[in-house]
Design an enzyme around this catalytic site. Structure first.
Site, PDB file in Angstrom:
ATOM      1  N   LYS A   1      -2.869  -2.808 -15.899  1.00  0.00           N
ATOM      2  CA  LYS A   1      -3.586  -2.220 -14.768  1.00  0.00           C
ATOM      3  C   LYS A   1      -5.109  -1.821 -15.576  1.00  0.00           C
ATOM      4  CE  LYS A   1       0.525  -0.228 -12.132  1.00  0.00           C
ATOM      5  NZ  LYS A   1       0.974   1.054 -11.777  1.00  0.00           N
TER       6      LYS A   1
ATOM      7  N   TYR B   1       0.878  -3.669  -2.690  1.00  0.00           N
ATOM      8  CA  TYR B   1       1.310  -2.612  -2.785  1.00  0.00           C
ATOM      9  C   TYR B   1       1.997  -2.015  -1.084  1.00  0.00           C
ATOM     10  CZ  TYR B   1       0.496  -0.939  -7.473  1.00  0.00           C
ATOM     11  OH  TYR B   1       0.489  -0.754  -8.670  1.00  0.00           O
TER      12      TYR B   1
ATOM     13  N   ASN C   1      -0.412   4.735 -15.239  1.00  0.00           N
ATOM     14  CA  ASN C   1       0.824   4.513 -15.926  1.00  0.00           C
ATOM     15  C   ASN C   1       0.888   3.000 -16.534  1.00  0.00           C
ATOM     16  OD1 ASN C   1       1.304   3.247 -13.723  1.00  0.00           O
ATOM     17  ND2 ASN C   1       3.254   4.043 -13.118  1.00  0.00           N
TER      18      ASN C   1
ATOM     19  N   HIS D   1       2.274  -2.661 -14.564  1.00  0.00           N
ATOM     20  CA  HIS D   1       3.072  -2.912 -13.190  1.00  0.00           C
ATOM     21  C   HIS D   1       4.288  -3.940 -13.691  1.00  0.00           C
ATOM     22  CE1 HIS D   1       4.587  -3.796  -9.310  1.00  0.00           C
ATOM     23  NE2 HIS D   1       4.698  -5.350  -9.672  1.00  0.00           N
TER      24      HIS D   1
ATOM     25  N   GLU E   1       5.956 -11.441  -5.674  1.00  0.00           N
ATOM     26  CA  GLU E   1       4.827 -10.829  -6.243  1.00  0.00           C
ATOM     27  C   GLU E   1       4.315 -12.215  -7.040  1.00  0.00           C
ATOM     28  OE1 GLU E   1       6.091  -6.259  -6.635  1.00  0.00           O
ATOM     29  OE2 GLU E   1       5.898  -7.428  -8.455  1.00  0.00           O
TER      30      GLU E   1
HETATM   31  P1  DAT Z   1       7.006   1.417 -10.651  1.00  0.00           P
HETATM   32  O1  DAT Z   1       5.480   0.992 -11.200  1.00  0.00           O
HETATM   33  O2  DAT Z   1       7.615   1.911 -11.740  1.00  0.00           O
HETATM   34  O3  DAT Z   1       7.589   0.196  -9.949  1.00  0.00           O
HETATM   35  P2  DAT Z   1       6.832   2.203  -7.989  1.00  0.00           P
HETATM   36  O4  DAT Z   1       6.921   0.860  -7.678  1.00  0.00           O
HETATM   37  O5  DAT Z   1       7.842   3.455  -7.474  1.00  0.00           O
HETATM   38  O6  DAT Z   1       6.828   2.398  -9.629  1.00  0.00           O
HETATM   39  O7  DAT Z   1       5.425   3.213  -7.590  1.00  0.00           O
HETATM   40  C1  DAT Z   1       4.344   2.249  -7.697  1.00  0.00           C
HETATM   41  C2  DAT Z   1       3.447   2.856  -8.306  1.00  0.00           C
HETATM   42  O8  DAT Z   1       2.681   4.013  -7.407  1.00  0.00           O
HETATM   43  C3  DAT Z   1       3.518   3.462  -9.817  1.00  0.00           C
HETATM   44  O9  DAT Z   1       3.563   2.765 -10.702  1.00  0.00           O
HETATM   45  C4  DAT Z   1       2.643   4.862  -9.576  1.00  0.00           C
HETATM   46  C5  DAT Z   1       2.857   5.005  -8.255  1.00  0.00           C
HETATM   47  N1  DAT Z   1       3.419   6.080  -7.925  1.00  0.00           N
HETATM   48  C6  DAT Z   1       4.773   6.161  -7.565  1.00  0.00           C
HETATM   49  N2  DAT Z   1       5.333   7.223  -6.937  1.00  0.00           N
HETATM   50  C7  DAT Z   1       4.301   8.137  -7.350  1.00  0.00           C
HETATM   51  C8  DAT Z   1       4.164   9.499  -6.848  1.00  0.00           C
HETATM   52  N3  DAT Z   1       5.167  10.276  -6.460  1.00  0.00           N
HETATM   53  N4  DAT Z   1       3.096   9.956  -7.210  1.00  0.00           N
HETATM   54  C9  DAT Z   1       1.899   9.390  -7.404  1.00  0.00           C
HETATM   55  N5  DAT Z   1       1.783   8.008  -7.703  1.00  0.00           N
HETATM   56  C10 DAT Z   1       3.216   7.459  -7.586  1.00  0.00           C
HETATM   57 MG    MG Z   2       7.395  -0.676  -8.341  1.00  0.00          MG
END
Ligand code: DAT
Ligand code: MG
Length: 149
Positions: free
Chosen positions: A9, A49, A112, A115, A126
């Protein structure tokens, strides 16, 4: 053989962590079969997303992923999706184990670093979103017999 879409990212790129992050996946034994350096359009970000649309963090998530260039990659291997996700660590870097990418380099969920696809179905979607079929390279890795039984 599974394939998974991995993104470094914009924070990973800005902080000069591209090499360190790629090294984690290389070390693990995953095989790189596609890679590009791109500035994601809002359209691509919204498609990528789409599952998070409507969630409170959706707008800032899209703004973050298009805020600078990303490295998009396809990594291949047996159970590549789960292996990559365990190498990445939990979504929130605060709880990610030391030794994982997020646990070693991150402090906040909104920064973070990486991805990784979370299922076979999403990985296919994806990979197709970011790569044309001709951009995926099938190649024989000479070390494969030392990484896979
Ligand atoms: P991951 O990236 O571990 O697959 P995810 O698909 O649940 O996680 O979410 C996509 C991204 O969205 C994640 O990298 C960071 C953001 N995100 C997820 N949950 C969040 C939250 N509760 N608050 C803020 N950002 C969040
Ligand atoms: Mg995810």
């Amino acid at each position: 053989m599974e394939q998974t879409l991995i993104l470094v990212k914009p924070d990973g790129v800005q902080r000069g962590l591209v090499g360190s992050i790629i090294k984690r996946f290389e070390n693990r034994g995953l095989k790189l079969v596609g890679m590009k350096f791109i500035l994601m359009t809002r359209e691509l970000a919204e498609l990528h997303y789409a599952v998070h649309e409507g969630k409170p963090f959706y707008e800032s998530l899209v703004a973050y992923i298009i805020s600078g260039p990303v490295v998009a990659m396809v990594w291949e291997g047996e159970a590549a999706i789960e292996a990559a996700r365990s190498t990445m660590g939990t979504t929130n870097p605060v709880t990610a184990s030391p030794g994982t990418i997020r646990g070693d380099f991150g402090m906040e969920i909104g920064r973070n670093l990486v991805h990784g696809s979370d299922s076979i179905e999403n990985a296919k979607k994806e990979v197709n979103l970011f790569f044309a079929p001709g951009e995926i390279v099938a190649w024989r890795r000479e070390t494969d017999s030392w990484i896979r039984e």
